[in-house]
Motif scaffolding. Structure first.
Motif, PDB file in Angstrom:
ATOM      1  N   ALA A  92      99.008  49.340 137.330  1.00  0.00           N
ATOM      2  CA  ALA A  92      98.259  49.410 136.080  1.00  0.00           C
ATOM      3  C   ALA A  92      97.085  48.432 136.089  1.00  0.00           C
ATOM      4  O   ALA A  92      96.136  48.583 135.329  1.00  0.00           O
ATOM      5  N   GLY A  93      97.146  47.409 136.938  1.00  0.00           N
ATOM      6  CA  GLY A  93      96.076  46.426 136.988  1.00  0.00           C
ATOM      7  C   GLY A  93      96.268  45.426 138.107  1.00  0.00           C
ATOM      8  O   GLY A  93      97.316  45.380 138.747  1.00  0.00           O
ATOM      9  N   ILE A  94      95.216  44.651 138.334  1.00  0.00           N
ATOM     10  CA  ILE A  94      95.246  43.594 139.344  1.00  0.00           C
ATOM     11  C   ILE A  94      94.718  42.299 138.739  1.00  0.00           C
ATOM     12  O   ILE A  94      93.956  42.329 137.767  1.00  0.00           O
ATOM     13  N   VAL A  95      95.122  41.178 139.316  1.00  0.00           N
ATOM     14  CA  VAL A  95      94.625  39.869 138.912  1.00  0.00           C
ATOM     15  C   VAL A  95      94.008  39.223 140.143  1.00  0.00           C
ATOM     16  O   VAL A  95      94.696  38.943 141.125  1.00  0.00           O
ATOM     17  N   ILE A  96      92.696  39.022 140.105  1.00  0.00           N
ATOM     18  CA  ILE A  96      91.990  38.397 141.224  1.00  0.00           C
ATOM     19  C   ILE A  96      92.086  36.892 141.069  1.00  0.00           C
ATOM     20  O   ILE A  96      91.700  36.332 140.044  1.00  0.00           O
TER      21      ILE A  96
END
Length: 70
Positions: free
Chosen positions: A34-38
């Motif tokens: 659903a998403g990524i965290v850089i």
């Protein structure tokens, strides 16, 4: 249920990163995230070479690209 990648480094800012923000978005989508965290590394040596404003633009560039693309 949502699946997130919560810790990745992009190749633009972190030596250990293997892909760009754009490529990570593609991979995450294919894998059902659903998403990524850089979470790129903060490089003081790059800051010293570029100056504060230019460094921030450089440091955040993959985030902005991934966000726009995602």
């Amino acid at each position: 249920m949502f699946k997130y990648e919560t810790h990745l480094h992009t190749s633009r800012c972190s030596k250990c990163g293997g892909s760009t923000g754009h490529e990570f978005v593609d991979t995450a989508k294919k894998m059902g995230y659903a998403g990524i965290v850089i979470t790129n590394h903060f490089s003081e040596s790059v800051l010293n070479r570029k100056g504060k404003d230019e460094f921030l633009e450089y440091y955040l560039s993959d985030y902005h690209t991934a966000r726009k693309y995602g």
